[in-house]
Design a protein around this motif. Structure first.
Motif, PDB file in Angstrom:
ATOM      1  N   TYR A  62       0.844  -1.203   0.000  1.00 40.37           N
ATOM      2  CA  TYR A  62       0.000   0.000   0.000  1.00 40.37           C
ATOM      3  C   TYR A  62       0.877   1.250   0.000  1.00 40.37           C
ATOM      4  O   TYR A  62       0.667   2.169  -0.788  1.00 40.37           O
ATOM      5  CB  TYR A  62      -0.917  -0.022   1.227  1.00 40.37           C
ATOM      6  N   ILE A  63       1.860   1.290   0.873  1.00 45.11           N
ATOM      7  CA  ILE A  63       2.718   2.470   0.989  1.00 45.11           C
ATOM      8  C   ILE A  63       3.616   2.639  -0.237  1.00 45.11           C
ATOM      9  O   ILE A  63       3.731   3.739  -0.786  1.00 45.11           O
ATOM     10  CB  ILE A  63       3.574   2.394   2.273  1.00 45.11           C
ATOM     11  N   LYS A  64       4.241   1.568  -0.680  1.00 46.95           N
ATOM     12  CA  LYS A  64       5.224   1.664  -1.763  1.00 46.95           C
ATOM     13  C   LYS A  64       4.607   1.740  -3.150  1.00 46.95           C
ATOM     14  O   LYS A  64       5.148   2.419  -4.020  1.00 46.95           O
ATOM     15  CB  LYS A  64       6.169   0.457  -1.711  1.00 46.95           C
ATOM     16  N   ASN A  65       3.505   1.062  -3.365  1.00 46.61           N
ATOM     17  CA  ASN A  65       2.983   0.947  -4.723  1.00 46.61           C
ATOM     18  C   ASN A  65       1.637   1.623  -4.941  1.00 46.61           C
ATOM     19  O   ASN A  65       1.462   2.357  -5.898  1.00 46.61           O
ATOM     20  CB  ASN A  65       2.881  -0.531  -5.118  1.00 46.61           C
ATOM     21  N   ILE A  66       0.701   1.375  -4.071  1.00 41.51           N
ATOM     22  CA  ILE A  66      -0.649   1.891  -4.308  1.00 41.51           C
ATOM     23  C   ILE A  66      -0.720   3.394  -4.058  1.00 41.51           C
ATOM     24  O   ILE A  66      -1.198   4.146  -4.898  1.00 41.51           O
ATOM     25  CB  ILE A  66      -1.685   1.117  -3.468  1.00 41.51           C
ATOM     26  N   ALA A  67      -0.218   3.843  -2.920  1.00 44.35           N
ATOM     27  CA  ALA A  67      -0.302   5.264  -2.582  1.00 44.35           C
ATOM     28  C   ALA A  67       0.448   6.135  -3.585  1.00 44.35           C
ATOM     29  O   ALA A  67       0.070   7.288  -3.804  1.00 44.35           O
ATOM     30  CB  ALA A  67       0.220   5.493  -1.177  1.00 44.35           C
ATOM     31  N   THR A  68       1.474   5.601  -4.222  1.00 40.96           N
ATOM     32  CA  THR A  68       2.263   6.401  -5.167  1.00 40.96           C
ATOM     33  C   THR A  68       1.599   6.532  -6.533  1.00 40.96           C
ATOM     34  O   THR A  68       2.058   7.313  -7.360  1.00 40.96           O
ATOM     35  CB  THR A  68       3.670   5.785  -5.344  1.00 40.96           C
ATOM     36  N   LYS A  69       0.535   5.806  -6.793  1.00 46.90           N
ATOM     37  CA  LYS A  69      -0.127   5.855  -8.097  1.00 46.90           C
ATOM     38  C   LYS A  69      -1.100   7.031  -8.241  1.00 46.90           C
ATOM     39  O   LYS A  69      -1.612   7.289  -9.314  1.00 46.90           O
ATOM     40  CB  LYS A  69      -0.854   4.546  -8.370  1.00 46.90           C
ATOM     41  N   PHE A  70      -1.335   7.741  -7.158  1.00 48.34           N
ATOM     42  CA  PHE A  70      -2.271   8.864  -7.198  1.00 48.34           C
ATOM     43  C   PHE A  70      -1.598  10.127  -7.724  1.00 48.34           C
ATOM     44  O   PHE A  70      -0.369  10.270  -7.672  1.00 48.34           O
ATOM     45  CB  PHE A  70      -2.837   9.129  -5.802  1.00 48.34           C
ATOM     46  N   LEU A  71      -2.398  11.055  -8.191  1.00 41.90           N
ATOM     47  CA  LEU A  71      -1.925  12.369  -8.588  1.00 41.90           C
ATOM     48  C   LEU A  71      -1.275  13.060  -7.380  1.00 41.90           C
ATOM     49  O   LEU A  71      -0.239  13.706  -7.484  1.00 41.90           O
ATOM     50  CB  LEU A  71      -3.125  13.190  -9.101  1.00 41.90           C
ATOM     51  N   TRP A  72      -1.871  12.867  -6.212  1.00 41.86           N
ATOM     52  CA  TRP A  72      -1.398  13.464  -4.955  1.00 41.86           C
ATOM     53  C   TRP A  72      -1.910  12.574  -3.834  1.00 41.86           C
ATOM     54  O   TRP A  72      -3.063  12.160  -3.852  1.00 41.86           O
ATOM     55  CB  TRP A  72      -1.976  14.874  -4.836  1.00 41.86           C
ATOM     56  N   CYS A  73      -1.071  12.243  -2.876  1.00 45.25           N
ATOM     57  CA  CYS A  73      -1.469  11.363  -1.776  1.00 45.25           C
ATOM     58  C   CYS A  73      -0.652  11.711  -0.538  1.00 45.25           C
ATOM     59  O   CYS A  73       0.576  11.839  -0.627  1.00 45.25           O
ATOM     60  CB  CYS A  73      -1.237   9.905  -2.166  1.00 45.25           C
ATOM     61  N   ASN A  74      -1.330  11.886   0.583  1.00 45.00           N
ATOM     62  CA  ASN A  74      -0.658  12.199   1.840  1.00 45.00           C
ATOM     63  C   ASN A  74      -1.272  11.413   2.981  1.00 45.00           C
ATOM     64  O   ASN A  74      -2.465  11.075   2.954  1.00 45.00           O
ATOM     65  CB  ASN A  74      -0.769  13.685   2.163  1.00 45.00           C
ATOM     66  N   ALA A  75      -0.450  11.178   3.978  1.00 46.18           N
ATOM     67  CA  ALA A  75      -0.938  10.607   5.232  1.00 46.18           C
ATOM     68  C   ALA A  75      -1.644  11.702   6.003  1.00 46.18           C
ATOM     69  O   ALA A  75      -1.225  12.863   5.979  1.00 46.18           O
ATOM     70  CB  ALA A  75       0.233  10.059   6.047  1.00 46.18           C
ATOM     71  N   ILE A  76      -2.722  11.328   6.678  1.00 47.98           N
ATOM     72  CA  ILE A  76      -3.372  12.218   7.641  1.00 47.98           C
ATOM     73  C   ILE A  76      -2.712  11.881   8.973  1.00 47.98           C
ATOM     74  O   ILE A  76      -2.771  10.729   9.420  1.00 47.98           O
ATOM     75  CB  ILE A  76      -4.889  11.961   7.712  1.00 47.98           C
TER      76      ILE A  76
END
Length: 188
Positions: A62-76
């Motif tokens: 999730y952290i390495k591959n999925i979250a990086t596929k977005f235009l913009w993604c941040n942890a809350i």
């Protein structure tokens, strides 16, 4: 983009949450233990497209591959601990007629529901969307008709309900009706 969200309202309960302590920053592998808390929670993943994670490998993916596929993604983050995630994705990166739209998605640990965090984060991300991506004219969000809490978040954050898309999404073995919400750049 890292920054403190605007609000100083505190809530009583298990943890006193000062919304000024909520920040946004990129997800890191060092967040793995925190990410596993909410990605393994069936209450959290009920309305997500993915099943609850069952291993740390799922969290790492999730952290390495999925979250990086977005235009913009941040942890809350609360006290710099990842309690959820918020993202913007391009609706149709190859369709020039729709590339002025981004889709908002967010997930928050159930321990933090009902404290104003998601609303505060959504308001901040809308500002980020129209500032960091000035070509955007619209931010939209699709919400399961049964996810009343998320619908309230979007309404409180200034999104307009546009309508129900019947049997719009087939997810987790069933067709789901989705509610379309949006906010336009000239309204922010």
């Amino acid at each position: 983009m890292e920054g403190t969200l605007i609000s100083s309202k505190s809530y009583p309960g298990e943890e006193n949450i000062d919304l000024n302590q909520i920040t946004l920053r990129p997800l890191n592998l060092s967040d793995l233990d925190d990410v596993m808390v909410w990605t393994t929670d069936e209450k959290v993943t009920n309305f997500c497209s993915w099943e609850p994670h069952t291993s740390k490998d799922d969290g790492i993916n999730y952290i390495k591959n999925i979250a990086t596929k977005f235009l913009w993604c941040n942890a809350i983050c609360f006290n710099d601990r990842a309690i959820g995630c918020v993202s913007l994705s391009s609706s149709s990166p190859h369709d020039k007629s729709r590339n002025k739209t981004a889709e908002l998605g967010y997930v928050l640990g159930s321990k933090y529901w009902g404290k104003g965090i998601a609303t505060c984060v959504v308001k901040q991300v809308v500002k980020v969307a129209f500032t960091e991506f000035p070509h955007l004219e619209r931010v939209e969000a699709l919400v399961d008709v049964k996810n009343v809490g998320s619908q309230k978040v979007l309404e409180k954050a200034g999104f307009q309900k546009e309508g129900v898309l019947r049997k719009y999404l087939f997810m987790k073995e069933k067709s789901r009706d989705m509610v379309m919400f949006s906010v336009l750049s000239n309204i922010t």
